[in-house]
Design a protein around this motif. Structure first.
Motif, PDB file in Angstrom:
ATOM      1  N   TYR A   1      21.114  52.350  63.230  1.00  0.00           N
ATOM      2  CA  TYR A   1      21.528  53.214  64.337  1.00  0.00           C
ATOM      3  C   TYR A   1      20.309  53.600  65.168  1.00  0.00           C
ATOM      4  N   TYR A   2      20.445  53.476  66.484  1.00  0.00           N
ATOM      5  CA  TYR A   2      19.327  53.787  67.371  1.00  0.00           C
ATOM      6  C   TYR A   2      19.878  54.497  68.599  1.00  0.00           C
ATOM      7  N   GLN A   3      19.219  55.561  69.024  1.00  0.00           N
ATOM      8  CA  GLN A   3      19.626  56.223  70.249  1.00  0.00           C
ATOM      9  C   GLN A   3      18.484  56.247  71.252  1.00  0.00           C
ATOM     10  N   LEU A   4      18.840  56.132  72.514  1.00  0.00           N
ATOM     11  CA  LEU A   4      17.870  56.245  73.592  1.00  0.00           C
ATOM     12  C   LEU A   4      18.510  56.987  74.740  1.00  0.00           C
ATOM     13  N   TYR A   5      17.695  57.390  75.694  1.00  0.00           N
ATOM     14  CA  TYR A   5      18.155  58.270  76.764  1.00  0.00           C
ATOM     15  C   TYR A   5      18.098  57.553  78.110  1.00  0.00           C
ATOM     16  N   TYR A   6      19.179  57.694  78.862  1.00  0.00           N
ATOM     17  CA  TYR A   6      19.314  57.050  80.158  1.00  0.00           C
ATOM     18  C   TYR A   6      18.163  57.409  81.086  1.00  0.00           C
ATOM     19  N   GLU A   7      17.822  58.689  81.136  1.00  0.00           N
ATOM     20  CA  GLU A   7      16.786  59.142  82.067  1.00  0.00           C
ATOM     21  C   GLU A   7      15.433  58.517  81.740  1.00  0.00           C
ATOM     22  N   ARG A   8      15.123  58.409  80.463  1.00  0.00           N
ATOM     23  CA  ARG A   8      13.855  57.768  80.073  1.00  0.00           C
ATOM     24  C   ARG A   8      13.922  56.268  80.323  1.00  0.00           C
ATOM     25  N   LEU A   9      15.085  55.685  80.145  1.00  0.00           N
ATOM     26  CA  LEU A   9      15.253  54.244  80.346  1.00  0.00           C
ATOM     27  C   LEU A   9      14.986  53.852  81.791  1.00  0.00           C
ATOM     28  N   ILE A  10      15.486  54.644  82.740  1.00  0.00           N
ATOM     29  CA  ILE A  10      15.268  54.290  84.147  1.00  0.00           C
ATOM     30  C   ILE A  10      13.884  54.718  84.631  1.00  0.00           C
ATOM     31  N   ASP A  11      13.273  55.689  83.969  1.00  0.00           N
ATOM     32  CA  ASP A  11      11.915  56.103  84.335  1.00  0.00           C
ATOM     33  C   ASP A  11      10.856  55.150  83.791  1.00  0.00           C
ATOM     34  N   SER A  12      11.039  54.721  82.548  1.00  0.00           N
ATOM     35  CA  SER A  12      10.046  53.873  81.876  1.00  0.00           C
ATOM     36  C   SER A  12      10.754  52.727  81.160  1.00  0.00           C
ATOM     37  N   PRO A  13      11.357  51.809  81.915  1.00  0.00           N
ATOM     38  CA  PRO A  13      12.159  50.761  81.265  1.00  0.00           C
ATOM     39  C   PRO A  13      11.378  49.885  80.295  1.00  0.00           C
ATOM     40  N   GLU A  14      10.149  49.525  80.635  1.00  0.00           N
ATOM     41  CA  GLU A  14       9.399  48.642  79.734  1.00  0.00           C
ATOM     42  C   GLU A  14       9.117  49.332  78.404  1.00  0.00           C
ATOM     43  N   GLU A  15       8.710  50.585  78.461  1.00  0.00           N
ATOM     44  CA  GLU A  15       8.402  51.324  77.237  1.00  0.00           C
ATOM     45  C   GLU A  15       9.656  51.510  76.378  1.00  0.00           C
ATOM     46  N   GLU A  16      10.755  51.925  77.011  1.00  0.00           N
ATOM     47  CA  GLU A  16      11.983  52.188  76.257  1.00  0.00           C
ATOM     48  C   GLU A  16      12.600  50.906  75.704  1.00  0.00           C
ATOM     49  N   LEU A  17      12.572  49.842  76.490  1.00  0.00           N
ATOM     50  CA  LEU A  17      13.141  48.578  76.032  1.00  0.00           C
ATOM     51  C   LEU A  17      12.281  47.924  74.952  1.00  0.00           C
ATOM     52  N   SER A  18      10.989  48.130  75.026  1.00  0.00           N
ATOM     53  CA  SER A  18      10.113  47.614  73.967  1.00  0.00           C
ATOM     54  C   SER A  18      10.440  48.277  72.636  1.00  0.00           C
ATOM     55  N   ALA A  19      10.668  49.602  72.679  1.00  0.00           N
ATOM     56  CA  ALA A  19      11.031  50.315  71.451  1.00  0.00           C
ATOM     57  C   ALA A  19      12.396  49.862  70.941  1.00  0.00           C
ATOM     58  N   LEU A  20      13.328  49.633  71.856  1.00  0.00           N
ATOM     59  CA  LEU A  20      14.645  49.145  71.452  1.00  0.00           C
ATOM     60  C   LEU A  20      14.540  47.762  70.823  1.00  0.00           C
ATOM     61  N   CYS A  21      13.743  46.895  71.409  1.00  0.00           N
ATOM     62  CA  CYS A  21      13.565  45.552  70.852  1.00  0.00           C
ATOM     63  C   CYS A  21      12.953  45.611  69.458  1.00  0.00           C
TER      64      CYS A  21
ATOM     65  N   GLU B   1      11.385  40.350  70.207  1.00  0.00           N
ATOM     66  CA  GLU B   1      10.234  40.522  71.085  1.00  0.00           C
ATOM     67  C   GLU B   1      10.718  41.000  72.461  1.00  0.00           C
ATOM     68  N   PHE B   2      10.049  41.986  73.017  1.00  0.00           N
ATOM     69  CA  PHE B   2      10.393  42.441  74.365  1.00  0.00           C
ATOM     70  C   PHE B   2      10.136  41.326  75.365  1.00  0.00           C
ATOM     71  N   ASP B   3      11.032  41.189  76.339  1.00  0.00           N
ATOM     72  CA  ASP B   3      10.854  40.219  77.414  1.00  0.00           C
ATOM     73  C   ASP B   3      10.918  40.952  78.749  1.00  0.00           C
ATOM     74  N   PRO B   4       9.953  40.737  79.664  1.00  0.00           N
ATOM     75  CA  PRO B   4       9.926  41.456  80.947  1.00  0.00           C
ATOM     76  C   PRO B   4      11.191  41.288  81.775  1.00  0.00           C
ATOM     77  N   ALA B   5      11.928  40.200  81.555  1.00  0.00           N
ATOM     78  CA  ALA B   5      13.167  39.992  82.311  1.00  0.00           C
ATOM     79  C   ALA B   5      14.169  41.113  82.088  1.00  0.00           C
TER      80      ALA B   5
END
Length: 342
Positions: free
Chosen positions: A189-209, A215-219
């Motif tokens: 189970y993993y939770q993330l926040y919309y506001e952080r996702l749109i502010d810092s997508p690379e950081e948040e998506l890297s943590a999700l990956c 592996e995080f992909d810039p696409a």
């Protein structure tokens, strides 16, 4: 320890919390395919008694026809061949989870991707059912400011309820998600926040990956590039997904909600908002009549959820098919990785 690869991914959250944006971000990953929102998983789960023991190939065919042929299932949005999908379900393992997984796996193969999942906001009410179908599931719960969710929902043409019901919906999504987090643990189970996702997508998506074992992909930071493929054209309320990630709708609750709605939101949702890092505006306490109205709605919804749980528990005492779960994902994948038909 990193989670094993190719586990089922489920994206959920309160409606209008940004789950479609997250779906597109995940679909932009070179290994992951998340389709447009379907309607056949829960329908098949709650209709399963109609199909009998799935160890009978005729019953599997009936189930496959139900998934593929019903217009409301939105199977047509997936771009899959109906006859081939039916045949694969009939030839596949005799469980409901495996039949459903066959459809999603077929969608992933459309894009030459090995990993699949599904997205539907309302899945937050059915996490137990999803775990029964897909024991290896990884739940991704997206959270957005409840006031923004309420403000957005009340402006949707398809939303048939009022803002009070929207408030109760957001509270449920948080509460059921928290219960699932305790039960499933950090590996599932993993939770993330919309506001952080749109502010810092690379950081948040890297943590999700990292949670997903990928592996995080810039696409992934350019979800608008796949919106034409992964969002049906009829969903005009998702026009923002065709644009670059932006904060245009964040904080819009101040304009969308009436003063009494802001007061009620912050009175009944205040502790949850603060716990998740959202500041309150200092609106006055809600009127007693509005608080009573919210209490009635929230209680009715909780009772309906409890009734559904009890019905399912009774059904599971006499399942027509002893095992609902998808057969081990790894064995399913080995079976289905043969050459694709042209």
């Amino acid at each position: 320890m990193a989670p094993p690869p190719n586990r089922t991914i489920i994206v959920l959250g309160c409606p209008r919390s940004g789950t479609t944006l997250l779906q597109l971000m995940l679909h932009s990953h070179p290994r992951i395919a998340i389709p447009p929102e379907t309607r056949f998983v829960l329908d098949a789960y709650w209709s399963r008694r109609e199909f009998g023991d799935l160890r009978d190939s005729g019953n599997r065919r009936a189930l496959a026809e139900h998934i593929v042929r019903r217009r409301r299932s939105r199977f047509g949005d997936l771009g899959l061949d109906p006859e081939r999908t039916i045949a694969e379900i009939v030839d596949g393992p005799p469980t409901l989870g495996s039949a459903l997984g066959t459809v999603f796996r077929g969608y992933a193969h459309r894009f030459d991707k090995p990993r699949w999942g599904d997205k539907r906001p309302g899945y937050y009410q059915h996490i137990n059912e999803l775990v029964r179908l897909f024991p290896d599931v990884q739940i991704v719960h997206l959270i957005r400011d409840g006031r923004d969710c309420v403000g957005s929902l009340k402006n949707m043409d398809w939303y048939r309820h009022d803002s009070v019901t929207a408030m109760a919906t957001w509270a449920e999504a948080l509460d059921y998600g928290r219960a699932a987090q305790r039960r499933l643990g950090p590996d599932s189970y993993y939770q993330l926040y919309y506001e952080r996702l749109i502010d810092s997508p690379e950081e948040e998506l890297s943590a999700l990956c990292a949670f997903l074992g990928e592996e995080f992909d810039p696409a992934m930071c350019e979800p608008n590039r796949v919106a034409d493929v992964a969002v049906p054209e009829r969903k005009t309320w998702h026009t923002n997904t065709h644009r670059e990630v932006n904060r245009s709708s964040s904080g819009s609750w101040e304009k969308r909600l009436e003063p009494w709605e802001i007061s009620l939101c912050e009175t009944v949702l205040g502790s949850r908002l603060r716990h998740n890092g959202y500041e309150l505006s200092g609106a006055p306490r809600a009127a007693a009549r509005d608080l009573a109205r919210y209490a009635r709605v929230a209680t009715t919804r909780r009772l309906a959820h409890r009734k559904r749980e009890l019905r399912d528990r009774w059904w599971r005492l006499n399942e027509p098919t002893p095992n609902l779960a998808a057969v081990e994902a790894r064995s399913d994948e080995r079976r289905s990785t043969g050459p694709e038909e042209s």
